[in-house]
Design a protein around this motif. Structure first.
Motif, mmCIF file in Angstrom:
data_model
loop_
_atom_site.group_PDB
_atom_site.id
_atom_site.type_symbol
_atom_site.label_atom_id
_atom_site.label_comp_id
_atom_site.label_asym_id
_atom_site.label_seq_id
_atom_site.Cartn_x
_atom_site.Cartn_y
_atom_site.Cartn_z
ATOM 1 N N ALA A 13 -31.205 15.543 -34.847
ATOM 2 C CA ALA A 13 -30.594 15.650 -36.176
ATOM 3 C C ALA A 13 -29.083 15.855 -36.125
ATOM 4 N N MET A 14 -28.585 16.609 -35.146
ATOM 5 C CA MET A 14 -27.191 17.043 -35.178
ATOM 6 C C MET A 14 -26.255 16.314 -34.217
ATOM 7 N N TYR A 53 -32.234 24.882 -41.884
ATOM 8 C CA TYR A 53 -31.947 23.506 -42.278
ATOM 9 C C TYR A 53 -33.228 22.884 -42.811
ATOM 10 N N ARG A 54 -33.144 22.289 -44.001
ATOM 11 C CA ARG A 54 -34.330 21.749 -44.652
ATOM 12 C C ARG A 54 -34.471 20.241 -44.530
ATOM 13 N N GLY A 55 -33.619 19.594 -43.747
ATOM 14 C CA GLY A 55 -33.780 18.182 -43.472
ATOM 15 C C GLY A 55 -33.256 17.239 -44.534
ATOM 16 N N ASP A 56 -32.446 17.737 -45.466
ATOM 17 C CA ASP A 56 -31.974 16.864 -46.533
ATOM 18 C C ASP A 56 -30.787 15.991 -46.116
ATOM 19 N N ASN A 57 -29.743 16.546 -45.551
ATOM 20 C CA ASN A 57 -28.560 15.779 -45.154
ATOM 21 C C ASN A 57 -27.927 16.473 -43.949
ATOM 22 N N ALA A 58 -28.271 16.014 -42.768
ATOM 23 C CA ALA A 58 -27.830 16.675 -41.535
ATOM 24 C C ALA A 58 -26.315 16.703 -41.405
ATOM 25 N N ARG A 59 -25.643 15.589 -41.729
ATOM 26 C CA ARG A 59 -24.191 15.541 -41.594
ATOM 27 C C ARG A 59 -23.516 16.545 -42.513
ATOM 28 N N ALA A 60 -23.933 16.582 -43.766
ATOM 29 C CA ALA A 60 -23.326 17.523 -44.717
ATOM 30 C C ALA A 60 -23.584 18.965 -44.286
ATOM 31 N N TRP A 61 -24.800 19.253 -43.828
ATOM 32 C CA TRP A 61 -25.126 20.608 -43.399
ATOM 33 C C TRP A 61 -24.266 21.005 -42.206
ATOM 34 N N LEU A 62 -24.159 20.110 -41.219
ATOM 35 C CA LEU A 62 -23.363 20.406 -40.030
ATOM 36 C C LEU A 62 -21.882 20.543 -40.366
ATOM 37 N N LEU A 63 -21.350 19.656 -41.198
ATOM 38 C CA LEU A 63 -19.928 19.739 -41.557
ATOM 39 C C LEU A 63 -19.629 21.015 -42.347
ATOM 40 N N THR A 64 -20.608 21.501 -43.093
ATOM 41 C CA THR A 64 -20.442 22.794 -43.771
ATOM 42 C C THR A 64 -20.307 23.908 -42.735
ATOM 43 N N VAL A 65 -21.138 23.856 -41.709
ATOM 44 C CA VAL A 65 -21.071 24.851 -40.630
ATOM 45 C C VAL A 65 -19.721 24.757 -39.921
ATOM 46 N N VAL A 66 -19.258 23.536 -39.648
ATOM 47 C CA VAL A 66 -17.967 23.346 -38.983
ATOM 48 C C VAL A 66 -16.843 23.906 -39.847
ATOM 49 N N ARG A 67 -16.856 23.576 -41.130
ATOM 50 C CA ARG A 67 -15.818 24.063 -42.051
ATOM 51 C C ARG A 67 -15.809 25.594 -42.093
ATOM 52 N N ALA A 145 -18.939 17.944 -52.088
ATOM 53 C CA ALA A 145 -19.213 19.113 -52.936
ATOM 54 C C ALA A 145 -20.138 20.084 -52.210
ATOM 55 N N GLN A 146 -21.136 19.533 -51.534
ATOM 56 C CA GLN A 146 -22.062 20.370 -50.771
ATOM 57 C C GLN A 146 -21.347 21.036 -49.598
ATOM 58 N N ILE A 147 -20.514 20.297 -48.898
ATOM 59 C CA ILE A 147 -19.822 20.825 -47.716
ATOM 60 C C ILE A 147 -18.859 21.942 -48.076
ATOM 61 N N ILE A 148 -18.055 21.740 -49.123
ATOM 62 C CA ILE A 148 -17.044 22.753 -49.443
ATOM 63 C C ILE A 148 -17.530 23.777 -50.453
ATOM 64 N N GLY A 149 -18.731 23.572 -50.999
ATOM 65 C CA GLY A 149 -19.304 24.553 -51.922
ATOM 66 C C GLY A 149 -18.605 24.599 -53.264
ATOM 67 N N MET A 150 -18.193 23.448 -53.751
ATOM 68 C CA MET A 150 -17.507 23.352 -55.043
ATOM 69 C C MET A 150 -18.232 22.341 -55.923
ATOM 70 N N PRO A 151 -18.057 22.439 -57.244
ATOM 71 C CA PRO A 151 -18.644 21.436 -58.137
ATOM 72 C C PRO A 151 -18.038 20.057 -57.870
ATOM 73 N N ILE A 152 -18.805 19.015 -58.148
ATOM 74 C CA ILE A 152 -18.363 17.656 -57.886
ATOM 75 C C ILE A 152 -17.101 17.321 -58.679
ATOM 76 N N GLY A 153 -16.936 17.887 -59.868
ATOM 77 C CA GLY A 153 -15.724 17.669 -60.662
ATOM 78 C C GLY A 153 -14.485 18.194 -59.950
ATOM 79 N N THR A 154 -14.624 19.327 -59.291
ATOM 80 C CA THR A 154 -13.512 19.899 -58.523
ATOM 81 C C THR A 154 -13.174 18.993 -57.348
ATOM 82 N N VAL A 155 -14.207 18.461 -56.697
ATOM 83 C CA VAL A 155 -13.991 17.539 -55.579
ATOM 84 C C VAL A 155 -13.231 16.312 -56.070
ATOM 85 N N MET A 156 -13.658 15.744 -57.186
ATOM 86 C CA MET A 156 -13.007 14.546 -57.721
ATOM 87 C C MET A 156 -11.557 14.836 -58.095
ATOM 88 N N SER A 157 -11.316 15.987 -58.686
ATOM 89 C CA SER A 157 -9.956 16.385 -59.055
ATOM 90 C C SER A 157 -9.083 16.559 -57.811
#
Length: 178
Positions: A13-14, A53-67, A145-157
């Motif tokens: 997965a990782m 880890y629940r198996g939904d998005n390995a890259r996003a989960w790992l990049l969250t850990v890295v961040r 949004a998942q990686i940085i823990g912010m709403p998608i609107g904040t990411v877009m902004s």
């Protein structure tokens, strides 16, 4: 039996996302050695908490850990800056004549890459990280949004603002922004 082995599942997965993890860490820390340390620590943490880890998005989960590891280790503000061009091999076809690089084109390409790297590096970290995740790593807005823990609107902004700041830096000659 190997499918149920946690180590095998973790590696499957990782490990495919090792390059993305290093790239994000490199841009956040601004230093190759610090990035390697962050990635090593992030993978250790990811392995330790792999059961969550629940198996939904390995890259996003790992990049969250890295961040989170980057910011936890407080290595996002190093003392020195090194040039970094992970795409140099991809640019070989530009400026080639009869199988050889045109020296003027190669020189211009090197200057353009250096200017782009410097402009990205000059962005405030909250804009630099969304730009790197979207434009270099190809993450979707939802993944960012998942990686940085912010709403998608904040990411877009932030993405819109980071692109505008980057353009201003590149056109304006590299003045640092707030």
């Amino acid at each position: 039996m190997l499918k149920n082995n946690p180590r095998t599942r973790f590696e499957a997965a990782m490990l495919p996302h090792l390059g993305a993890a290093y790239n994000l860490a490199r841009w956040l820390t601004r230093n190759d050695d610090d990035a390697k340390d962050v990635v090593q620590e992030a993978y250790l943490r990811a392995y330790r908490f792999f059961e969550s880890y629940r198996g939904d998005n390995a890259r996003a989960w790992l990049l969250t850990v890295v961040r989170n590891t980057c910011f936890t280790l407080k290595s996002a503000q190093p003392a020195h800056q090194e040039e970094f061009d992970e795409n140099s091999a991809e640019h070989d076809s530009a400026g080639r004549q009869n199988g050889f690089d045109d020296p003027a084109a190669a020189s211009q390409r090197a200057e353009d890459i250096a200017a782009l790297n410097a402009a990205i590096d000059a962005l405030p970290i909250e804009f630099r990280e969304v730009l790197v995740l979207r434009e270099i790593e190809g993450c979707s807005y939802k993944e960012i949004a998942q990686i940085i823990g912010m709403p998608i609107g904040t990411v877009m902004s932030r993405m819109s603002r980071s692109r505008a700041l980057l353009q201003r830096l590149l056109v304006g000659g590299g003045e640092k922004t707030k």
